[in-house]
Scaffold this motif. Structure first.
Motif, PDB file in Angstrom:
ATOM      1  N   ILE A  51       0.584  -1.159  -0.175  1.00 51.75           N
ATOM      2  CA  ILE A  51       0.059   0.198  -0.135  1.00 51.75           C
ATOM      3  C   ILE A  51       1.094   1.346   0.041  1.00 51.75           C
ATOM      4  CG2 ILE A  51      -1.802  -1.148   1.039  1.00 51.75           C
ATOM      5  CD1 ILE A  51      -1.126   0.071   3.673  1.00 51.75           C
ATOM      6  N   ALA A  52       2.111   1.059  -0.062  1.00 50.32           N
ATOM      7  CA  ALA A  52       2.941   2.271   0.090  1.00 50.32           C
ATOM      8  C   ALA A  52       2.790   3.026  -1.465  1.00 50.32           C
ATOM      9  CB  ALA A  52       4.458   1.979   0.025  1.00 50.32           C
ATOM     10  N   GLY A  53       2.727   4.499  -1.312  1.00 47.94           N
ATOM     11  CA  GLY A  53       2.545   5.269  -2.364  1.00 47.94           C
ATOM     12  C   GLY A  53       2.725   6.720  -2.388  1.00 47.94           C
ATOM     13  N   GLY A  54       2.500   7.522  -3.063  1.00 45.74           N
ATOM     14  CA  GLY A  54       2.707   9.210  -3.257  1.00 45.74           C
ATOM     15  C   GLY A  54       1.543   9.621  -2.990  1.00 45.74           C
ATOM     16  N   LEU A  55       1.729  11.061  -3.013  1.00 45.84           N
ATOM     17  CA  LEU A  55       0.369  11.780  -2.810  1.00 45.84           C
ATOM     18  C   LEU A  55      -0.511  11.479  -4.307  1.00 45.84           C
ATOM     19  CD1 LEU A  55       1.661  14.986  -1.324  1.00 45.84           C
ATOM     20  CD2 LEU A  55       0.130  13.669  -0.182  1.00 45.84           C
ATOM     21  N   PRO A  56      -1.661  11.482  -4.069  1.00 48.91           N
ATOM     22  CA  PRO A  56      -2.612  11.340  -5.242  1.00 48.91           C
ATOM     23  C   PRO A  56      -2.342  12.636  -6.171  1.00 48.91           C
ATOM     24  CG  PRO A  56      -3.817  11.934  -3.316  1.00 48.91           C
ATOM     25  CD  PRO A  56      -2.364  11.585  -2.898  1.00 48.91           C
ATOM     26  N   VAL A  57      -2.444  12.377  -7.321  1.00 47.70           N
ATOM     27  CA  VAL A  57      -2.276  13.431  -8.480  1.00 47.70           C
ATOM     28  C   VAL A  57      -3.325  13.856  -9.165  1.00 47.70           C
ATOM     29  CG1 VAL A  57      -0.838  14.121 -10.377  1.00 47.70           C
ATOM     30  CG2 VAL A  57       0.212  12.468  -8.723  1.00 47.70           C
ATOM     31  N   TRP A  58      -3.574  15.287  -9.466  1.00 48.83           N
ATOM     32  CA  TRP A  58      -4.705  15.489  -9.982  1.00 48.83           C
ATOM     33  C   TRP A  58      -4.491  15.176 -11.548  1.00 48.83           C
ATOM     34  CZ3 TRP A  58      -9.031  18.613  -9.463  1.00 48.83           C
ATOM     35  CH2 TRP A  58      -9.602  19.239 -10.655  1.00 48.83           C
ATOM     36  N   GLN A  59      -5.827  14.400 -12.051  1.00 48.04           N
ATOM     37  CA  GLN A  59      -5.505  14.156 -13.567  1.00 48.04           C
ATOM     38  C   GLN A  59      -6.818  13.937 -14.117  1.00 48.04           C
ATOM     39  OE1 GLN A  59      -4.731   9.951 -13.708  1.00 48.04           O
ATOM     40  NE2 GLN A  59      -4.330   9.668 -11.501  1.00 48.04           N
ATOM     41  N   ILE A  60      -7.274  15.016 -14.900  1.00 48.11           N
ATOM     42  CA  ILE A  60      -8.328  14.853 -15.828  1.00 48.11           C
ATOM     43  C   ILE A  60      -8.498  13.748 -16.704  1.00 48.11           C
ATOM     44  CG2 ILE A  60      -9.705  16.273 -17.473  1.00 48.11           C
ATOM     45  CD1 ILE A  60      -8.646  18.754 -16.494  1.00 48.11           C
ATOM     46  N   PRO A  61      -9.556  12.871 -16.564  1.00 50.13           N
ATOM     47  CA  PRO A  61      -9.477  11.694 -17.238  1.00 50.13           C
ATOM     48  C   PRO A  61      -9.259  11.831 -18.629  1.00 50.13           C
ATOM     49  CG  PRO A  61     -11.419  11.684 -15.897  1.00 50.13           C
ATOM     50  CD  PRO A  61     -10.672  13.020 -15.597  1.00 50.13           C
ATOM     51  N   MET A  62      -8.443  11.102 -19.366  1.00 50.10           N
ATOM     52  CA  MET A  62      -8.016  11.488 -20.818  1.00 50.10           C
ATOM     53  C   MET A  62      -9.235  10.629 -21.662  1.00 50.10           C
ATOM     54  SD  MET A  62      -5.358  13.251 -20.600  1.00 50.10           S
ATOM     55  CE  MET A  62      -4.887  13.085 -22.098  1.00 50.10           C
ATOM     56  N   VAL A  63     -10.139  11.164 -21.715  1.00 53.01           N
ATOM     57  CA  VAL A  63     -11.159  10.585 -22.734  1.00 53.01           C
ATOM     58  C   VAL A  63     -11.674  11.478 -23.568  1.00 53.01           C
ATOM     59  CG1 VAL A  63     -11.953   8.978 -21.134  1.00 53.01           C
ATOM     60  CG2 VAL A  63     -13.088  10.945 -21.046  1.00 53.01           C
ATOM     61  N   PRO A  64     -12.152  11.154 -24.848  1.00 54.28           N
ATOM     62  CA  PRO A  64     -12.767  11.992 -25.873  1.00 54.28           C
ATOM     63  C   PRO A  64     -13.778  12.730 -25.240  1.00 54.28           C
ATOM     64  CG  PRO A  64     -11.956  10.229 -26.935  1.00 54.28           C
ATOM     65  CD  PRO A  64     -12.104   9.736 -25.354  1.00 54.28           C
ATOM     66  N   MET A  65     -14.062  13.994 -25.762  1.00 56.19           N
ATOM     67  CA  MET A  65     -15.158  14.810 -24.971  1.00 56.19           C
ATOM     68  C   MET A  65     -16.013  14.780 -26.156  1.00 56.19           C
ATOM     69  SD  MET A  65     -14.737  15.489 -22.229  1.00 56.19           S
ATOM     70  CE  MET A  65     -13.194  15.673 -20.959  1.00 56.19           C
ATOM     71  N   THR A  66     -16.889  13.553 -26.286  1.00 58.36           N
ATOM     72  CA  THR A  66     -17.889  13.415 -27.393  1.00 58.36           C
ATOM     73  C   THR A  66     -19.110  12.620 -26.746  1.00 58.36           C
ATOM     74  OG1 THR A  66     -16.988  11.289 -27.818  1.00 58.36           O
ATOM     75  CG2 THR A  66     -15.948  13.235 -28.973  1.00 58.36           C
ATOM     76  N   VAL A  67     -20.025  12.677 -27.713  1.00 56.14           N
ATOM     77  CA  VAL A  67     -21.181  12.034 -27.455  1.00 56.14           C
ATOM     78  C   VAL A  67     -21.104  10.354 -27.256  1.00 56.14           C
ATOM     79  CG1 VAL A  67     -23.616  11.467 -27.994  1.00 56.14           C
ATOM     80  CG2 VAL A  67     -22.608  13.805 -28.556  1.00 56.14           C
ATOM     81  N   GLU A  68     -20.334   9.832 -27.989  1.00 58.17           N
ATOM     82  CA  GLU A  68     -19.975   8.676 -27.944  1.00 58.17           C
ATOM     83  C   GLU A  68     -19.347   8.028 -26.596  1.00 58.17           C
ATOM     84  OE1 GLU A  68     -20.083   4.619 -28.764  1.00 58.17           O
ATOM     85  OE2 GLU A  68     -21.048   6.218 -30.061  1.00 58.17           O
ATOM     86  N   THR A  69     -18.424   8.827 -26.111  1.00 55.43           N
ATOM     87  CA  THR A  69     -18.171   8.718 -24.763  1.00 55.43           C
ATOM     88  C   THR A  69     -19.140   8.910 -23.606  1.00 55.43           C
ATOM     89  OG1 THR A  69     -15.828   9.749 -25.366  1.00 55.43           O
ATOM     90  CG2 THR A  69     -16.294   9.668 -22.919  1.00 55.43           C
ATOM     91  N   LEU A  70     -19.848   9.790 -23.739  1.00 54.64           N
ATOM     92  CA  LEU A  70     -21.153  10.115 -22.929  1.00 54.64           C
ATOM     93  C   LEU A  70     -22.037   8.773 -22.952  1.00 54.64           C
ATOM     94  CD1 LEU A  70     -22.414  11.772 -20.971  1.00 54.64           C
ATOM     95  CD2 LEU A  70     -23.853  12.545 -22.817  1.00 54.64           C
TER      96      LEU A  70
END
Length: 482
Positions: free
Chosen positions: A198-217
């Motif tokens: 369970i060792a790790g660092g601080l969580p990192v801000w990351q906007i989900p890398m998905v296409p902003m399309t109707v298909e994704t929705l």
């Protein structure tokens, strides 16, 4: 807050954090995610709902009920689509709270609540059995003996310590005590470290890398809706249970807003989605946690485990945590519901059993929805049979019907049977002073009754309708002036 009260809640939060770790790791593995995703989700969701939610004392985190929902999504579309789904589900939860829809939980009948509690207690106990397996096979020999012995020792400490002192949470003493015993005696016990590091660092801000399309929705929206429904149901039902245990009243809409915001933040930092966790909530309440401090400490400790304390936490025997969860399952189960099964109405007894069985066999959302539908149909059936009428023959030859009850879709057939159209005289009155028209089926039934009398060459006069019922009939094109 006094120092004693603060200490009690802080210790309750510490105890709860120990129980959160294996659950969140297991749920992350179920969802085919990195265990850190579960721990990050537990940190954000537990801390934010504790600080800003509407139910102090309730514990939220990365929940198994929501993990099961997104297994197919992760397998088919990967991590980034999963994170987008978590963010969207959080937005739906937040809007649910802002629209003040939390009050809808009051529509869940008490037998459904009992079935929910019993079903989850069985699920909690059943899920602990996976820790008795190694590599998919059941433990045998000495390994099984030590596992069962440490589980029994943990349960004995939790049950017996409160008889000696209530200064510290018994679950905390059991976990720490069994952990020290295991290390000092070098017992061959499986530990948290055997599940995952369970060792790790601080969580990192990351906007989900998905296409902003109707298909994704189109891909993420169905999963997001399902996650939101499951999360809100489990949270609001646990919310009600916490209200009953603490004999206080929380703010359900505020809790939904906080839960939604926490899920959005978790998704944006690579964490899992989550909701209230009944097992961890029971541990917190049983350890004396009643304020926001306990939940906040539990969440913050998760982050400290990841950053600094993983070497110590990974040495905790799984048997100690399993023993605590077995006690939680036993204390969560509403044993009183078994005693009243033969005393309550049969439909309520059936409802308790059905919801319990469906919760165990499928999931909470299906169980609660089925329970509500069954309860509604049962109510409609019983209410439909209660409609009756007084019949009187006037001196002027007019026959008077005075029905009592509620006319709605389920009672229409019984309502029609109350009238003897062919045997009645030419003049009939329908006195509606004690009759309530509840829906469109009722309007159609009254209108059809008047037509039946008209075809038989007789006049049906409707009297004493309430303003609301008269408006309904007039809208349907049936004049009621008399």
């Amino acid at each position: 807050m006094s120092s004693t009260n603060f200490s009690r809640n802080a210790l309750a939060g510490l105890t709860t954090s120990f129980a959160l770790v294996p659950e969140c790791i297991a749920f992350a593995l179920v969802a085919q995610l990195n265990p850190l995703a579960g721990l990050y989700g537990a940190f954000f969701i537990c801390t934010m709902t504790a600080l800003f939610g509407g139910r102090p004392g309730m514990i939220s985190g990365a929940a198994g009920s929501m993990a099961v929902v997104i297994v197919a999504l992760v397998a088919q579309h990967g991590l980034q689509y999963f994170l987008a789904t978590v963010v969207l589900s959080g937005l739906i939860m937040l809007m649910f709270g802002l629209l003040r829809l939390g009050k809808l939980i009051s529509m869940v009948p008490h037998p459904v609540m009992l079935g929910f509690v019993n079903g989850l207690a069985i699920v909690i106990a059943w899920s602990q059995l996976q820790h008795f397996k190694v590599g998919g096979a059941w433990m045998q020999g000495d390994a099984l003996m030590w596992m069962c012995g440490l589980v029994a020792l943990t349960m004995a400490v939790v049950y017996l310590l409160p008889r000696l002192t209530k200064a510290v949470p018994p679950a905390l003493v059991a976990i720490v005590g069994v952990g020290l015993l295991s290390q000092l005696m070098h017992l061959p016990a499986r530990t948290l470290g055997d599940m995952a590091h369970i060792a790790g660092g601080l969580p990192v801000w990351q906007i989900p890398m998905v296409p902003m399309t109707v298909e994704t929705l189109r891909v993420v929206l169905p999963y997001a809706l399902l996650m939101a429904v499951v999360g809100l149901l489990e949270t609001l039902l646990t919310f009600n249970l916490t209200d009953e245990i603490t004999e206080t009243r929380g703010l359900p809409d505020r809790e939904c807003v906080a839960l939604g915001a926490a899920n959005m933040v978790s998704g944006l930092f690579g964490g899992m989605g989550g909701c209230a966790m009944i097992g961890q909530t029971m541990i917190n309440l049983g350890s004396g946690g009643r304020t926001r401090v306990s939940g906040a400490v539990a969440g913050i400790m998760i982050l400290l485990f990841i950053l600094f304390l993983s070497p110590l936490i990974e040495r905790i025997p799984l048997a100690a945590l399993v023993g605590v969860m077995f006690v939680v399952a036993q204390q969560t189960f509403a044993w009183g519901s078994l005693r009243v099964l033969g005393k309550v109405p049969r439909h309520d007894a059936l409802l308790i059993v059905v919801v319990t069985a469906i919760t165990v066999a499928t999931d909470l959302a299906v169980a609660v929805l089925c329970g509500i539908v069954i309860a509604a149909l049962s109510f409609a059936w019983r209410h439909a049979r209660e409609i009756r009428t007084d019949v009187a023959q006037g001196a002027d030859g007019v026959k008077h019907y005075t029905p009592h009850g509620t006319l709605f879709f389920a009672s229409v057939a019984h309502f029609n049977d109350l009238f003897d159209v062919h045997g009645d005289p030419s003049a009939v009155t329908l006195d509606c002073r004690d009759l309530r028209l509840a829906d469109h089926s009722a309007v159609v039934a009254v209108s059809a009754l008047r037509e039946r009398y008209a075809k038989a060459g007789k006049a049906l006069q409707i009297q004493n309708l309430s303003k609301r019922c008269e408006l309904l009939l007039n809208r349907a094109g049936t004049a009621v002036t008399a």
